[in-house]
Scaffold this motif. Structure first.
Motif, PDB file in Angstrom:
ATOM      1  N   ALA A1478      -8.640  15.280   4.791  1.00 40.83           N
ATOM      2  CA  ALA A1478      -7.771  15.065   5.945  1.00 40.83           C
ATOM      3  C   ALA A1478      -6.449  15.797   5.738  1.00 40.83           C
ATOM      4  CB  ALA A1478      -7.526  13.569   6.126  1.00 40.83           C
ATOM      5  N   PRO A1479      -5.752  16.107   6.808  1.00 38.59           N
ATOM      6  CA  PRO A1479      -4.436  16.742   6.662  1.00 38.59           C
ATOM      7  C   PRO A1479      -3.482  15.840   5.883  1.00 38.59           C
ATOM      8  CG  PRO A1479      -5.183  16.803   8.943  1.00 38.59           C
ATOM      9  CD  PRO A1479      -6.110  15.894   8.214  1.00 38.59           C
ATOM     10  N   PHE A1480      -2.573  16.456   5.134  1.00 35.36           N
ATOM     11  CA  PHE A1480      -1.499  15.704   4.499  1.00 35.36           C
ATOM     12  C   PHE A1480      -0.446  15.401   5.571  1.00 35.36           C
ATOM     13  CE2 PHE A1480      -2.847  17.802   0.419  1.00 35.36           C
ATOM     14  CZ  PHE A1480      -3.173  16.630  -0.249  1.00 35.36           C
ATOM     15  N   ARG A1481      -0.172  14.118   5.744  1.00 41.00           N
ATOM     16  CA  ARG A1481       0.835  13.707   6.727  1.00 41.00           C
ATOM     17  C   ARG A1481       1.986  12.997   6.013  1.00 41.00           C
ATOM     18  NH1 ARG A1481      -1.400  14.287  11.755  1.00 41.00           N
ATOM     19  NH2 ARG A1481      -3.703  14.339  11.836  1.00 41.00           N
ATOM     20  N   GLY A1482       3.139  13.181   6.530  1.00 41.71           N
ATOM     21  CA  GLY A1482       4.312  12.557   5.926  1.00 41.71           C
ATOM     22  C   GLY A1482       5.593  13.175   6.435  1.00 41.71           C
ATOM     23  N   HIS A1483       5.569  14.483   6.671  1.00 46.78           N
ATOM     24  CA  HIS A1483       6.744  15.124   7.241  1.00 46.78           C
ATOM     25  C   HIS A1483       6.983  14.615   8.654  1.00 46.78           C
ATOM     26  CE1 HIS A1483       7.950  17.963   4.168  1.00 46.78           C
ATOM     27  NE2 HIS A1483       6.704  18.391   4.023  1.00 46.78           N
ATOM     28  N   THR A1484       8.237  14.550   9.013  1.00 50.24           N
ATOM     29  CA  THR A1484       8.589  14.117  10.365  1.00 50.24           C
ATOM     30  C   THR A1484       9.217  15.248  11.169  1.00 50.24           C
ATOM     31  OG1 THR A1484      10.738  13.325   9.553  1.00 50.24           O
ATOM     32  CG2 THR A1484       8.932  11.736   9.654  1.00 50.24           C
ATOM     33  N   GLU A1523     -10.086   9.277   4.126  1.00 49.39           N
ATOM     34  CA  GLU A1523      -9.426   8.972   5.398  1.00 49.39           C
ATOM     35  C   GLU A1523      -8.183   8.165   5.045  1.00 49.39           C
ATOM     36  OE1 GLU A1523      -8.597   9.225   9.292  1.00 49.39           O
ATOM     37  OE2 GLU A1523     -10.357  10.122   8.334  1.00 49.39           O
ATOM     38  N   ALA A1524      -7.037   8.681   5.372  1.00 51.51           N
ATOM     39  CA  ALA A1524      -5.784   8.042   4.968  1.00 51.51           C
ATOM     40  C   ALA A1524      -5.729   6.602   5.474  1.00 51.51           C
ATOM     41  CB  ALA A1524      -4.593   8.823   5.527  1.00 51.51           C
ATOM     42  N   PRO A1525      -5.197   5.699   4.663  1.00 53.08           N
ATOM     43  CA  PRO A1525      -5.048   4.317   5.124  1.00 53.08           C
ATOM     44  C   PRO A1525      -4.187   4.275   6.389  1.00 53.08           C
ATOM     45  CG  PRO A1525      -4.573   4.507   2.772  1.00 53.08           C
ATOM     46  CD  PRO A1525      -4.682   5.898   3.300  1.00 53.08           C
ATOM     47  N   ALA A1526      -4.436   3.279   7.194  1.00 52.24           N
ATOM     48  CA  ALA A1526      -3.697   3.181   8.454  1.00 52.24           C
ATOM     49  C   ALA A1526      -2.206   3.070   8.220  1.00 52.24           C
ATOM     50  CB  ALA A1526      -4.201   1.977   9.252  1.00 52.24           C
ATOM     51  N   MET A1527      -1.775   2.322   7.204  1.00 55.67           N
ATOM     52  CA  MET A1527      -0.360   2.125   6.927  1.00 55.67           C
ATOM     53  C   MET A1527      -0.154   2.159   5.420  1.00 55.67           C
ATOM     54  SD  MET A1527       1.403   1.571   9.760  1.00 55.67           S
ATOM     55  CE  MET A1527       2.828   0.699   9.166  1.00 55.67           C
ATOM     56  N   CYS A1528       0.478   3.214   4.935  1.00 58.17           N
ATOM     57  CA  CYS A1528       0.742   3.314   3.506  1.00 58.17           C
ATOM     58  C   CYS A1528       2.019   4.102   3.303  1.00 58.17           C
ATOM     59  CB  CYS A1528      -0.418   3.996   2.783  1.00 58.17           C
ATOM     60  SG  CYS A1528      -0.241   3.988   0.974  1.00 58.17           S
ATOM     61  N   PHE A1529       2.959   3.529   2.558  1.00 62.07           N
ATOM     62  CA  PHE A1529       4.221   4.186   2.264  1.00 62.07           C
ATOM     63  C   PHE A1529       4.390   4.332   0.749  1.00 62.07           C
ATOM     64  CE2 PHE A1529       5.052   1.890   6.320  1.00 62.07           C
ATOM     65  CZ  PHE A1529       5.074   3.018   7.119  1.00 62.07           C
ATOM     66  N   SER A1530       3.336   4.795   0.129  1.00 61.22           N
ATOM     67  CA  SER A1530       3.322   4.999  -1.313  1.00 61.22           C
ATOM     68  C   SER A1530       2.395   6.155  -1.615  1.00 61.22           C
ATOM     69  CB  SER A1530       2.842   3.721  -2.018  1.00 61.22           C
ATOM     70  OG  SER A1530       2.541   3.968  -3.372  1.00 61.22           O
ATOM     71  N   SER A1531       2.577   6.749  -2.790  1.00 59.11           N
ATOM     72  CA  SER A1531       1.663   7.806  -3.216  1.00 59.11           C
ATOM     73  C   SER A1531       0.313   7.240  -3.622  1.00 59.11           C
ATOM     74  CB  SER A1531       2.287   8.579  -4.388  1.00 59.11           C
ATOM     75  OG  SER A1531       2.562   7.703  -5.470  1.00 59.11           O
ATOM     76  N   ASN A1532       0.243   5.935  -3.771  1.00 66.06           N
ATOM     77  CA  ASN A1532      -0.985   5.276  -4.185  1.00 66.06           C
ATOM     78  C   ASN A1532      -1.647   4.609  -2.982  1.00 66.06           C
ATOM     79  OD1 ASN A1532      -3.021   3.769  -5.310  1.00 66.06           O
ATOM     80  ND2 ASN A1532      -1.751   2.837  -6.906  1.00 66.06           N
ATOM     81  N   PRO A1533      -2.845   5.030  -2.577  1.00 63.08           N
ATOM     82  CA  PRO A1533      -3.501   4.421  -1.409  1.00 63.08           C
ATOM     83  C   PRO A1533      -3.777   2.935  -1.585  1.00 63.08           C
ATOM     84  CG  PRO A1533      -4.583   6.478  -2.033  1.00 63.08           C
ATOM     85  CD  PRO A1533      -3.625   6.154  -3.126  1.00 63.08           C
ATOM     86  N   ALA A1534      -3.838   2.475  -2.835  1.00 58.78           N
ATOM     87  CA  ALA A1534      -4.092   1.053  -3.063  1.00 58.78           C
ATOM     88  C   ALA A1534      -2.922   0.190  -2.584  1.00 58.78           C
ATOM     89  CB  ALA A1534      -4.336   0.800  -4.546  1.00 58.78           C
ATOM     90  N   HIS A1535      -1.793   0.818  -2.298  1.00 58.41           N
ATOM     91  CA  HIS A1535      -0.623   0.075  -1.834  1.00 58.41           C
ATOM     92  C   HIS A1535      -0.575  -0.035  -0.313  1.00 58.41           C
ATOM     93  CE1 HIS A1535       1.615   1.214  -5.800  1.00 58.41           C
ATOM     94  NE2 HIS A1535       0.776   0.204  -5.962  1.00 58.41           N
ATOM     95  N   MET A1584       9.720   8.910   4.239  1.00 59.63           N
ATOM     96  CA  MET A1584       8.819   7.925   3.646  1.00 59.63           C
ATOM     97  C   MET A1584       7.682   8.602   2.877  1.00 59.63           C
ATOM     98  SD  MET A1584      10.065   4.960   4.451  1.00 59.63           S
ATOM     99  CE  MET A1584       8.753   3.766   4.288  1.00 59.63           C
ATOM    100  N   TYR A1585       7.243   7.927   1.821  1.00 60.74           N
ATOM    101  CA  TYR A1585       6.100   8.410   1.052  1.00 60.74           C
ATOM    102  C   TYR A1585       4.818   8.223   1.860  1.00 60.74           C
ATOM    103  CZ  TYR A1585       8.265   9.435  -3.439  1.00 60.74           C
ATOM    104  OH  TYR A1585       9.000  10.010  -4.439  1.00 60.74           O
ATOM    105  N   ALA A1586       3.806   9.020   1.489  1.00 61.29           N
ATOM    106  CA  ALA A1586       2.488   8.927   2.112  1.00 61.29           C
ATOM    107  C   ALA A1586       1.439   9.184   1.047  1.00 61.29           C
ATOM    108  CB  ALA A1586       2.377   9.939   3.254  1.00 61.29           C
ATOM    109  N   PRO A1587       0.176   8.790   1.266  1.00 61.34           N
ATOM    110  CA  PRO A1587      -0.881   9.060   0.276  1.00 61.34           C
ATOM    111  C   PRO A1587      -0.984  10.549  -0.037  1.00 61.34           C
ATOM    112  CG  PRO A1587      -1.653   7.495   1.904  1.00 61.34           C
ATOM    113  CD  PRO A1587      -0.317   7.981   2.388  1.00 61.34           C
ATOM    114  N   GLY A1588      -1.102  10.852  -1.321  1.00 64.49           N
ATOM    115  CA  GLY A1588      -1.153  12.238  -1.757  1.00 64.49           C
ATOM    116  C   GLY A1588       0.164  12.758  -2.270  1.00 64.49           C
TER     117      GLY A1588
END
Length: 1616
Positions: A1478-1484, A1523-1535, A1584-1588
């Motif tokens: 999936a695309p890396f998302r995080g930039h605004t 598939e990126a988690p719906a809501m994650c503000f960490s580099s770790n998807p488990a968060h 904000m941080y995002a997965p990846g």
């Protein structure tokens, strides 16, 4: 500094990324209506114990005052109901229980939510009505409009003949309309008004010949309603029907009371015939207009119910004082005060332009003023017009009614008129802050006057406002602002206030206090004094009153009543007390006759002394002298509790608090004392009614020892008991607790919680509400006591502290916690252990150094204060976020976090980037334009700022709210503002060459502008005595002005040879100091206007600011030469070496008492310096993102306020200045990151930005490795690193710079292009630099030889250049949509241009094996080309949804990385052309540049959002189907947020990736997930941080673990 932003790397239209303003729709429930009930009058039987002292004597009042709510809902007694209004008590819609006064016949709010009637009932009723209507023929008026008196006289016979026909119309309407009143709720209201009006006319129609024309017009109205479907459709046209109904009722009222009006006009010496003609003409014109509107409306099919619902939502939440409205129990006895009541009613009805809009009724205590006020208010309610009644009460000063007076009045008026309601809804719709503002000027102008004027355009009926007991609003300062508004005259052409419409009628009732008398001594205020009422009239009224009160007593006759009236000295309160005393029957052997004799004999006192004698007599009967020893202490204790309470409490609450008094011996039964005081206090028999003195004179009597003697009540003696009781009530079983109001959903703002007000009332009993709000005040009013300090210590030790904040927020009283916490710190009188403030400074503040054993409690209060100041806005918005947002985001070393965070395990965890300590910046106030100047009020409560839009705004420093609308009068930039020493005035200067003076409380301009300068006025200052203004101007002069007359004083002070930038005055007011662009400082004599000595020279640049130390001995100056200098005032000599700064010094201020200098600079920082040593204290304060123009310091020395061109005012905590500036503030780009590159060893990142800097970062930590490399003010558009990693090349404008990374110095500059250099590259052998420019050329620079040659071939801007790994080829991409391949050695094109893109080529890259070229284009496509043949390889790579700004190829050649305006980074398989993961998302913001580390494991991207992000390439390899988690503000998807679907509700709306401007993470339909404090984490809005992610630069954004967060309907589990 340039006005426009410097160019960014790519030219594009900026994306609009403004946050969503959607809000949850407010759920509206049915409004409960409490049925009226009479209060019990029986007295309880005698009790044992202490009751024997209080069970005898004067009995309770025969008419105990009902509760505020119940009294407002009681039906009017028959004796007090107008005979003309028999239907009103049955047609009035159900009232709003949240309001203190009945909504009246105009209140439609309850009908909108009512059930619709059954269709069969509607059909049957309408059929019956139609049958009646068919039998009616409209009786046309035979009287035409008259043009002269003779015409009028000729029409008299016809008029007389038409009367019977006209009245038949009304009779028929009355019989038909009643059929419909039971069909539809709105019909019940509107038709009821019409029916009422018709019956008034039928009962008392005056056959005066002049009335026929008006009656004929009214007849037309009724006929129109009965035409066709007029009555049937009435419910679908509420606004116009109500207007017609109101106007008709007003006309009917005029007809009925015409004879009274004629008498009234004659008394005023007015021409009766002319006044009658003018009044009738006005009524007729309005009715004609309304009938036409009705006809127009009949053509429409839509109802306006939806608008009403929307208006309800807009108005809900406005501040409203319950229990401040009219009270039928306080009406005058029928038959009394008839003359003055008639006079006031006639004044109300007479709405001519020259009639005074305001009436002031004054009188001493006991004269019966309030009875008249409530009688008029209830009379107006019966008539059904627009009206409001607001009563002050000295026992309720804690409610701060003076701050809510006009919001309450506005809501009451809105319930009476649809037009008024719509106007009010529009006023607050886009300004939520206006609902809660304490600025009474804004309330008056925007919530009352504006809507009232709009409503008055349609209705000429009087708009009546009664303000009772204004003298009980507090001290003179409390009501000063209200009086200013009411007494202001702004229309020079009229004797009336310009704001008020002609039909406004405001009645003010008060004692004749001097400040009220002075303010209301105006031509537009009619004054009636109770003392001017003829004694005979008052005598007769009191005689009638006493006869009614003593009715039924045997052997009492007119002689007795006459004697009482004579004795009363005109005091109705004395008469009431006398009657209550005479009727008392519990004194053995003393009957009514004996009591009568006791009252009327033995004294000749008058006035106040007469009342005192009566109070003493009653008290002595309750507590005979022989029982004083035992009874008096009990009485004084209980009454002390009642009088010392900051608001009245009902019996159960008083009893509950007394049970927690520290001394068990003082836990008296309150009821035993109070039940004997029925004639003196309220609430004796009703447990819901607050207990307070029935009349203010009793309060005065008890608290004045010279008057009450043995019965004197010293309120101070019970303060300690109330402090203990309050703290213990909060800790009791029914005290504070978690989720006290059972809030179900954390997504909802408080405003959307169903029945929140009811929940608060049910869950927080009166004693708990009181204790929570006022415990701190009671503690502070008590002398220090160790046992009480331990109670306070226990309060801060447990979770009760959090529950206290929760309860306050739900009660909308959280702002009061600031006062409480400050008072506790002061009471303990110990500085916080972390504070740098000296003992001397604390002594200056008046705080001692005792009680050191409770320092930790003081520290706890101070820490809680910082917590509240940071998070109050969040907790007030949605109280569950006290636990879900505020507590987790508190600094890690704060006491609040350390003490309580672990108790709430199911909340978010900050896994990286948790702020350690409270920041230096307390809050940010956003304004609409750049801030040029700031000033602090002398009390430290307000900030004034001058803006570049030509306005001044004033803000509350605690809440950050605007105190009133912007002050508008200047026509150009406001360059300087200052407060007068008394805080009453603000002075401003402007580039429009004028100076203006403003009232600091009202915001009104005072007088004309001060004119005399011939150029911009750069600076103003005010003399210490407040009498003079000093100004400095670009016309090179300094001027002195008289504050009162606004005239120039003396001659201009001339001597400077360039513009004067700054002026200030010495503390003694004798000297003026000025700083100028001529690099000098001058000192002037204020009186003689002559210069003292020679100019002070030493600065090498313009002097931008000057100030003087508090002792007047030294001058401080700041200059564009980057220095601050200190000068001796007497000798003019420089003291010590200059203090050197990092940028031009724009402003300086002196921190009082502690010898500190505060300065602001054009480099966007604030410095704090030791005035003696010149050394900086801590690092510069950073946070502003543009030029800081001005700084000011609070009078207590705790805060710095700064204003900047970045459109913000920031408040800083001086206690934290010794701390380190946040890393993020020191290490970040502040504008777009246009280009990024990675060093050959993969350890560092190089970035270039629009902020004109090149920066080098550690790729692991994000820390800056060297100081910023600055390029002279131009945007850095491209950067490249040499193969050794020791050299950097950057480009900007038309310049290329070379940098030595080891020294951080420039090693060469090249100017060869004629346009912006968009791209640079360095050859592998480090000997050549290649550049591409928007001048359409490519240049090659041989570093060794210095030879330069250019490559031409493109026909448009060249956006990108790349060099092959073997150094032999150059590839370029251009806006001409082509790609060119060049031979490095010859400079020739190797082949024809590569064509295929349909948009400009913004980026090119060459594969490591030099076999392929990759290009990205505005056409949103990526293409891969064969280097040898120039042919495309495969189809374009598609997936991005906006321009491709940047492409890069991995070192192994297997992957392509791209960045786009669509704010994503994508990875592609070079061979297949497919996207990887999936695309890396995080930039605004648009992604402008990407780079890949040499080991191929990391991607670095730079964006317009000012951030650099590092992404883990292996993240995609590990998660090919990721598939990126719906809501994650960490580099770790488990968060990631668990149960995210409940927040997102499977909505198509993308999950939020950052906060909105307020700091909220908001989901679909306005759901609130989290709030992040942007002053602690400024990056949260964009970074904000995002997965990846492995890193975000600036590293000022926390990584959040949301995996355990209890949210939504599960939020209450956060504590489990």
């Amino acid at each position: 500094m340039k006005e426009d932003h410097p160019p960014q790397k790519k030219r594009r239209v900026s994306l609009d990324r403004s946050p969503s303003n959607s809000h949850l729709a407010e759920e509206r429930g049915q409004r409960a209506v409490n049925a009226s009930s009479s209060l019990p009058h029986s007295r309880n039987g005698s009790r044992g114990g202490l009751s024997r002292f209080f069970a005898r004597g004067a009995g309770q009042s025969p008419n105990p005052e009902p509760t505020a709510e119940s009294s407002s809902r009681q039906d009017l007694p028959h004796s007090q109901t107008s005979q003309h209004l028999p239907l009103l008590t049955t047609i009035t819609p159900e009232p709003n229980p949240d309001q203190s006064s009945d909504s009246g016949v105009a209140n439609i709010s309850s009908t909108i939510a009512s059930e619709q009637p059954h269709p069969k009932r509607v059909k049957a009723a309408l059929a019956k009505a139609k049958g009646g209507i068919d039998g009616i023929r409209l009786v046309s008026g035979k009287v035409e409009n008259v043009a002269s008196a003779s015409d009028h006289l000729q029409s008299v016979p016809d008029t007389i003949d038409s009367f019977s026909k006209i009245l038949k119309t009304f009779e028929k309407f009355h019989s038909v309309a009643t059929t419909l009143t039971n069909v539809h709720p709105y019909a019940k209201v509107a038709l009821g008004i019409f029916t009422c009006a018709s019956k008034m006319i039928l009962d008392q129609a005056n056959r005066d010949d002049q009335m026929s024309r008006l009656l004929s017009k009214i007849s037309e109205v009724y006929g129109l309603l009965m035409e066709g479907e007029g009555l049937v459709r009435i419910a679908s046209m509420p606004e116009i029907c109500e207007k017609i109904a109101r106007q008709t009722l007003e006309c009917a009222d005029f007809v009925v009371h015409y004879s009274d009006m004629k008498s009234f006009w004659r008394r005023l010496r007015k021409h009766v015939f002319n006044e009658t003609e003018a009044t009738i003409q006005r009524h007729n014109e309005v009715l004609d207009n309304l009938m036409q509107q009705f006809r127009d409306k009949m053509a429409l099919t839509n109802t306006e119910t939806v608008h009403r619902i929307a208006e309800d939502q807009d108005i809900n939440g406005m501040e409203y004082v319950r229990g401040a409205g009219r009270n039928t129990a306080k009406n005058c006895l029928p038959g009394t005060r008839e003359e003055i009541l008639s006079d006031i009613k006639c004044w109300i009805r007479s709405t001519g332009e020259d009639e005074p809009r305001i009436l002031w009724l004054s009188g001493t205590a006991g004269k019966g003023k309030s009875a008249i006020a409530h009688t008029i208010a209830n009379w107006s309610h019966e008539r059904g017009g627009m009206r409001a009644c607001f009563c002050f009460d000295r026992t309720r000063e804690a409610e701060r009614r003076h701050e809510k007076i006009f919001t309450t009045i506005a809501r009451d008026l809105a319930d009476c008129d649809i037009t008024m309601r719509g106007a009010l809804a529009r006023a607050v719709r886009d300004d939520n802050e206006l609902k809660h503002t304490t600025d009474v000027s804004r309330q008056w102008q925007e919530l009352v006057v504006g809507p009232m004027r709009e409503a008055s355009k349609a209705i000429t009926a009087p708009v009546q406002i009664v303000i009772d007991a204004l003298d009980e609003s507090g001290d003179a300062n409390t009501r000063e602002h209200i009086l200013d508004l009411l007494s202001q005259k702004t229309d020079a052409a009229s004797s009336q206030p310009a704001e008020l419409p002609a039909n406004a009628r405001i009645i003010i009732i008060s004692r004749p206090l001097q400040d009220i008398r002075d303010a209301l001594d105006a031509s537009h205020v009619r004054h009636i004094s109770m003392d001017d009422i003829p004694p005979a009239s008052t005598h007769n009224d009191i005689q009638l009153y006493t006869s009614k009160r003593l009715e039924g007593l045997r052997n009492f006759n007119d002689a007795h009543f006459n004697t009482l009236a004579e004795k009363s000295d005109g005091l109705f309160e004395w008469a009431r007390l006398a009657c209550e005393y005479i009727k008392g029957t519990n004194k053995v052997g003393l009957g009514p006759a004996d009591r009568f004799d006791a009252v009327v004999t033995g004294t000749s006192e008058t006035g106040t002394r007469l009342l005192d004698m009566m109070y003493t007599r009653i008290m002595e009967e309750i507590m005979p002298k022989h029982e004083h020893r035992e009874a008096i202490p009990v009485f004084c204790s209980v009454m002390g509790q009642i009088l010392a309470s900051l608001e009245p409490l009902p019996m159960p609450a008083l009893k509950a608090m007394r049970l927690h008094f520290p001394d068990r011996r003082n836990r008296y039964n309150v009821e035993d004392v109070i039940r004997s005081l029925g004639s003196l206090v309220t609430g004796v028999t009703d447990p819901q009614t607050p207990i307070r003195p029935l009349h203010s004179s009793f309060y005065d009597f008890l608290t004045d020892k010279s008057r009450s003697h043995d019965f004197f009540v010293d309120r101070s003696l019970v303060q300690g008991d109330l402090a203990f009781a309050s703290l213990r009530v909060m800790a009791s079983k029914r005290g504070l607790r978690f989720n006290i109001c059972s809030l179900e959903n954390s997504y909802l703002p408080n405003s959307s919680v169903p029945d929140l007000a009811k929940r608060v009332k049910d869950s927080i009993p009166a004693q708990l509400s009181y204790s929570s709000r006022f415990w701190g005040i009671h503690v502070s009013c008590t002398s220090f006591e160790s046992s009480l300090a331990k109670e306070v210590e226990a309060f801060f030790r447990g979770e009760r502290l959090l529950w206290w904040l929760e309860a306050l927020a739900l009660m909308k009283s959280l702002g009061g916690s600031v006062v409480t916490l400050l008072s506790i710190v002061k009471w303990l009188s110990v500085r916080s252990s972390s504070s740098f403030l000296s003992n001397k400074f604390l002594r200056v503040l008046g705080w001692s150094q005792g009680h050191a054993e409770f320092t930790h409690v003081s520290d706890a209060a101070a820490d809680t204060l910082r917590f509240v100041r940071t998070f109050a806005i969040t907790i007030l918005r949605s109280t569950p976020h006290l636990y879900l947002s505020a507590l987790p985001f508190a600094p890690r070393q704060s006491r609040m976090f350390r003490k309580f965070a672990a108790k709430f395990p199911s909340t978010l965890r900050i896994v990286a980037g948790h702020v350690e300590n409270w920041p230096q910046m307390e809050k940010i106030i956003h304004v609409n334009y750049g801030v040029r100047s700031v000033a602090m009020s002398p009390d430290g409560k307000c900030i004034a700022c001058g803006l570049l839009d030509g306005t001044i705004q004033v803000w509350d420093i605690e809440t950050g709210e605007a105190l009133y609308a912007p002050l508008q009068a200047h026509t150009f930039f406001v360059l300087s503002v200052a407060f007068s020493p008394d805080g009453h005035r603000i002075v401003s200067s402007s580039a429009d060459q004028t100076i203006r003076v403003w009232d600091a409380k009202t915001g009104h301009a005072l007088g004309s502008p001060l004119q005399g300068h011939t150029d911009s006025v750069r600076s103003v200052a005010i003399s210490p005595d407040g009498k003079r203004i000093v100004s400095g101007s670009e016309d090179k002069t300094v001027r002195v002005w008289d504050m009162e007359t606004c005239e120039a004083f003396g001659v201009p002070l001339q001597g400077h040879t360039d513009p004067v930038q700054s002026v200030t005055l010495s503390p003694d007011g004798e000297r003026v100091v000025s700083g100028s662009d001529d690099k000098t400082i001058r000192v002037w004599n204020m009186e003689t206007c002559e210069a003292f000595g020679a100019p002070l020279r030493g600065h090498t640049g313009k002097v931008w600011c000057v100030t003087i130390t508090p002792d007047g001995k030294r001058i401080m100056s700041g200059s564009e030469d980057n220095t601050i200098r200190v000068w001796d005032m007497e000798t003019g000599e420089a003291l010590g070496a200059p203090i050197r700064y990092t940028g031009p010094v724009s402003s300086v201020a002196i921190l009082p008492h502690v010898n500190r200098i505060v300065s602001s600079s054009a480099d966007w920082t604030i410095g704090v310096w030791d005035a003696k040593t010149g050394k900086a204290l801590g690092s510069p304060l950073q946070g502003h993102t543009d030029y800081i123009c001005s700084v000011a310091i609070s009078p207590d020395g705790h805060r710095i306020v700064s204003g900047s061109y970045d459109k913000t005012i920031r408040v800083w905590n001086i206690d934290a200045i010794a701390g380190k500036t946040s890393v993020a503030a020191l290490q970040s780009h502040i504008w777009s990151v246009n280009s990024v590159a990675i060093s050959p060893d993969g350890h560092s990142i190089v970035s270039g930005s629009t902020d004109a800097t090149v920066r080098v970062w550690d790729i692991e930590t994000g820390k800056a490795l060297v100081s910023p490399l600055k390029e002279g003010g131009d945007s850095v558009l491209s950067v490249a690193i040499s193969s050794t990693g020791r050299g950097i090349v950057s480009s900007s404008n038309a310049t290329i710079c070379m940098w030595n990374l080891e020294t951080g110095k420039e090693s060469g500059v090249l100017n060869v292009h004629t346009g912006y250099v968009q791209s640079v590259a360095i050859s592998p052998d480090r000997n050549r630099i290649v550049s591409g420019s928007d001048d359409g050329t490519i240049r090659v620079w041989h570093i060794d030889t210095g030879r330069i040659y250019h490559l031409s071939g493109h026909s448009d801007e060249v956006w990108s250049v790349a060099i092959s790994s073997d150094g032999h080829r150059i590839v370029s991409g251009s806006d001409d949509t082509t790609i060119q391949v060049w031979d490095m050695g010859t400079g020739k094109a190797s082949s024809a241009p590569l064509r295929g893109h349909t948009g400009g080529v913004l980026s090119v890259a060459i594969s490591p094996d030099v076999c392929r070229i990759v290009s990205g284009s505005r056409d949103e496509n990526i293409r891969v080309w064969d280097m040898g043949t120039g042919k495309p390889l495969g189809a374009p790579l598609q997936g991005h949804t906006d321009s491709l700004n940047t492409v890069a190829i991995s070192p192994d050649g297997n992957h392509i990385v791209s960045g786009s305006d669509d704010e994503t980074v994508r990875v592609w398989d070079m061979q297949t052309g497919e996207g990887v993961g999936a695309p890396f998302r995080g930039h605004t913001g648009p992604v402008l540049s990407v780079a890949i580390s040499p080991d191929g494991k990391r991607i670095v991207s730079g964006s317009e959002d000012t951030t650099i992000r590092v992404w883990d390439m292996n993240f995609l390899n590990r998660h090919q189907q990721f598939e990126a988690p719906a809501m994650c503000f960490s580099s770790n998807p488990a968060h990631a947020l668990h149960s995210a679907s409940s927040f997102l509700r499977d909505s198509n709306t993308p999950a939020p990736s950052c906060t909105n401007e307020e700091g909220w993470i908001v989901g679909p339909e306005g759901r609130l997930l989290l709030w992040i404090p942007l002053n602690l984490y400024p990056g949260a809005m964009d970074h904000m941080y995002a997965p990846g992610h492995t890193l975000v630069i600036p590293n000022n954004t926390p990584q959040l673990d949301l995996s355990r967060v209890a949210h939504g309907t599960s939020w209450h589990k956060c504590r489990e």
